[in-house]
Scaffold this motif. Structure first.
Motif, mmCIF file in Angstrom:
data_model
loop_
_atom_site.group_PDB
_atom_site.id
_atom_site.type_symbol
_atom_site.label_atom_id
_atom_site.label_comp_id
_atom_site.label_asym_id
_atom_site.label_seq_id
_atom_site.Cartn_x
_atom_site.Cartn_y
_atom_site.Cartn_z
ATOM 1 N N SER A 192 45.298 -46.210 -32.135
ATOM 2 C CA SER A 192 44.608 -45.635 -30.976
ATOM 3 C C SER A 192 43.399 -46.481 -30.573
ATOM 4 N N THR A 193 42.757 -47.131 -31.551
ATOM 5 C CA THR A 193 41.661 -48.046 -31.233
ATOM 6 C C THR A 193 42.170 -49.238 -30.423
ATOM 7 N N PHE A 194 43.309 -49.781 -30.842
ATOM 8 C CA PHE A 194 43.925 -50.885 -30.093
ATOM 9 C C PHE A 194 44.320 -50.425 -28.688
ATOM 10 N N LEU A 195 44.842 -49.207 -28.598
ATOM 11 C CA LEU A 195 45.240 -48.653 -27.303
ATOM 12 C C LEU A 195 44.034 -48.538 -26.377
ATOM 13 N N SER A 196 42.904 -48.108 -26.921
ATOM 14 C CA SER A 196 41.679 -47.996 -26.115
ATOM 15 C C SER A 196 41.245 -49.356 -25.578
ATOM 16 N N PHE A 197 41.492 -50.404 -26.350
ATOM 17 C CA PHE A 197 41.146 -51.759 -25.917
ATOM 18 C C PHE A 197 42.063 -52.231 -24.783
ATOM 19 N N VAL A 198 43.348 -51.885 -24.865
ATOM 20 C CA VAL A 198 44.340 -52.392 -23.913
ATOM 21 C C VAL A 198 44.320 -51.640 -22.587
ATOM 22 N N ILE A 199 44.009 -50.350 -22.613
ATOM 23 C CA ILE A 199 44.139 -49.527 -21.405
ATOM 24 C C ILE A 199 43.330 -50.056 -20.212
ATOM 25 N N PRO A 200 42.045 -50.445 -20.355
ATOM 26 C CA PRO A 200 41.344 -51.011 -19.189
ATOM 27 C C PRO A 200 42.021 -52.272 -18.652
ATOM 28 N N LEU A 201 42.587 -53.093 -19.547
ATOM 29 C CA LEU A 201 43.305 -54.286 -19.108
ATOM 30 C C LEU A 201 44.567 -53.892 -18.347
ATOM 31 N N PHE A 219 41.296 -41.115 -18.059
ATOM 32 C CA PHE A 219 40.737 -40.215 -17.053
ATOM 33 C C PHE A 219 40.862 -38.746 -17.457
ATOM 34 N N LEU A 220 41.467 -38.483 -18.619
ATOM 35 C CA LEU A 220 41.642 -37.097 -19.051
ATOM 36 C C LEU A 220 40.302 -36.428 -19.366
ATOM 37 N N TRP A 221 39.256 -37.229 -19.597
ATOM 38 C CA TRP A 221 37.942 -36.625 -19.831
ATOM 39 C C TRP A 221 37.484 -35.821 -18.613
ATOM 40 N N MET A 222 38.001 -36.151 -17.432
ATOM 41 C CA MET A 222 37.639 -35.406 -16.234
ATOM 42 C C MET A 222 38.126 -33.959 -16.317
ATOM 43 N N MET A 223 39.175 -33.731 -17.120
ATOM 44 C CA MET A 223 39.698 -32.381 -17.332
ATOM 45 C C MET A 223 39.165 -31.783 -18.637
ATOM 46 N N PHE A 224 39.144 -32.582 -19.709
ATOM 47 C CA PHE A 224 38.843 -32.063 -21.041
ATOM 48 C C PHE A 224 37.371 -32.145 -21.429
ATOM 49 N N GLY A 225 36.595 -32.958 -20.698
ATOM 50 C CA GLY A 225 35.230 -33.236 -21.122
ATOM 51 C C GLY A 225 35.188 -34.513 -21.952
ATOM 52 N N ARG A 226 34.005 -35.052 -22.147
ATOM 53 C CA ARG A 226 33.853 -36.350 -22.808
ATOM 54 C C ARG A 226 34.334 -36.336 -24.256
ATOM 55 N N ASP A 227 34.056 -35.267 -24.991
ATOM 56 C CA ASP A 227 34.416 -35.240 -26.412
ATOM 57 C C ASP A 227 35.907 -35.037 -26.614
ATOM 58 N N LEU A 228 36.458 -33.958 -26.062
ATOM 59 C CA LEU A 228 37.886 -33.667 -26.251
ATOM 60 C C LEU A 228 38.771 -34.648 -25.484
ATOM 61 N N GLY A 229 38.213 -35.285 -24.449
ATOM 62 C CA GLY A 229 38.993 -36.230 -23.657
ATOM 63 C C GLY A 229 38.987 -37.637 -24.206
ATOM 64 N N ASP A 230 38.483 -37.823 -25.418
ATOM 65 C CA ASP A 230 38.472 -39.137 -26.062
ATOM 66 C C ASP A 230 39.900 -39.647 -26.245
ATOM 67 N N VAL A 231 40.162 -40.884 -25.813
ATOM 68 C CA VAL A 231 41.509 -41.470 -25.934
ATOM 69 C C VAL A 231 41.981 -41.469 -27.382
ATOM 70 N N ASN A 232 41.056 -41.575 -28.322
ATOM 71 C CA ASN A 232 41.410 -41.595 -29.742
ATOM 72 C C ASN A 232 41.625 -40.197 -30.324
#
Length: 411
Positions: A43-52, A345-358
């Protein structure tokens, strides 16, 4: 000897869910933490790739619009975006109305009681993304719009366009060779953690009902958009839907908008759409018309909000679907591309904490989305031809006005 048939992504994910439940239910904590750690590294790697991924897909999606400039291109883009937004609003309305009845107070209390029982990873490796997601979207817009304008005016831009195209192909390769094959590990680790904390069976007891409603919404929306297309194009909507069956079936089988384009072109021909219009509308809409994906993502994220008692309303949902309708441009070219593009962009629905990509909620969204991705893709591509019928009707009226204006006025 015939080539061995490979196991598809959906069966792999279902197997990963079962294995994750078994590990979380029966194996010692240390084993569970090892699996969760491996899933966390992914999931850490995924977080790196998603903006790219956002930078590559959105830039190419916008830059490629220069190939068919003019009023008909504008009409196609506006109709596609409006359809995607309408689909998301429809999905939220249905989900907000129906889904609370799927969730007993006992189930919600159980989810809330186990929310803090998550497994800790053994270790993590911090990898900071080169861009945050908002920067990636803004940069992609600037780059895409400038390239589109420069190429349309035959100015400089082809060199950079080709470079971005190559970059997009590199991201495709990473997605297909690394991220998609490792998704089962990601999902398995999530379900290990959920099962260990006692959430899995309560959540799955709700989500299977959500799954059925989502498919039903796809079909209802297709009926609506074909009725509108029939009215605009002065054709029978039922004939249009009948003509679309081969494209719908192909999309379910391939789970790919791109692979369905040749069949969809045949369906468009059966609808009577002119060759000029279908040759640019069908491939373009395969990348920008995301009604089916929007229905699924909006419904699933609404269900998650209701399960975790996260406040939700139109004020939250409208900005989310407006953003997602743009961010998902060109993402369907890769398997699971829509949900991967949606994750940051799921943080827009879940909030910053629960919407964490990880976090586990995003992993649940990935699992639920991909298990019905074929139906969402089928809704996307079928709606493309409904838009094609409308654009063709506009083109015919424009040609008629032009002919009328060119002919000498009769006294």
């Amino acid at each position: 000897m015939g080539e061995k048939k490979k196991l598809g992504l959906v069966p792999k994910l279902l197997i990963a869910i079962v294995i994750g439940i078994l590990i979380g239910e029966f194996l010692p904590e240390i084993i569970c933490r090892i699996v969760v750690t491996l899933s966390g590294l992914f999931s850490t790697f995924l977080s790196f790739v998603i903006p790219l991924m956002i930078l590559a897909y959105v830039t190419m999606g916008i830059a490629g619009l220069s190939s068919s400039a003019g009023i008909l291109l504008l009409v196609t883009v506006v109709l596609s975006y409006a359809s995607t937004l309408l689909a998301g609003t429809f999905s939220f309305t249905v989900a907000r109305t129906l889904f609370p009845s799927f969730m007993s107070q006992e189930a919600l209390d159980q989810i809330a009681a186990t929310a803090g029982n998550s497994l800790e990873r053994l270790f993590s490796i911090p990898v900071i993304p080169l861009l945050d997601t908002l920067s990636a979207v803004v940069f992609a817009f600037i780059l895409g719009l400038c390239l589109s304008t420069m190429r349309a005016k035959h100015e400089l831009g082809d060199t950079l366009y080709n470079a971005v195209d190559d970059f997009s192909k590199i991201i495709d390769k990473v997605l297909n060779k690394v991220i998609i094959p490792l998704l089962p590990l990601y999902i398995c680790g999530t379900f290990v953690g959920m099962t260990y904390s006692g959430q899995t069976f309560v959540i799955l007891g709700i989500l299977w009902k959500v799954f059925l409603v989502v498919i039903l919404m796809h079909l209802i929306y297709l009926l609506f958009i074909f009725v509108v297309a029939g009215i605009v194009g002065k054709q029978s909507p039922f004939t249009l839907m009948k003509n679309q069956l081969p494209g719908y079936a192909t999309a379910i089988g391939t789970q790919s908008s791109a692979a369905t384009i040749p069949v969809n072109l045949k369906c468009a021909e059966a609808d009577g759409i002119s060759e000029e219009i279908r040759d640019f509308v069908v491939p373009l809409c395969a990348n920008i018309h995301m009604a089916g994906s929007m229905i699924t993502i909006t419904a699933c994220s609404t269900a998650v909000c209701l399960m975790y008692d996260i406040p939700i309303g139109l004020g939250t949902v409208i900005p989310f679907i407006c953003t997602l309708g743009i961010a998902m441009v060109a993402s369907p070219g890769a398997p699971g591309g829509s949900i991967m593009t949606a994750l940051p962009f799921l943080w827009m629905m879940f909030g910053r904490d629960l919407g964490d990509v990880n976090g586990p909620l995003c992993a649940v969204m990935v699992a639920l989305y991909i298990t019905q991705d074929s139906f969402g893709t089928a809704c996307n591509v079928s709606g493309d031809n409904a838009i094609g019928v409308m654009v063709d009707a506009v083109a015919k009226r424009l040609r008629a006005k032009k002919t009328q204006a060119a002919s000498p006025a009769e006294n």
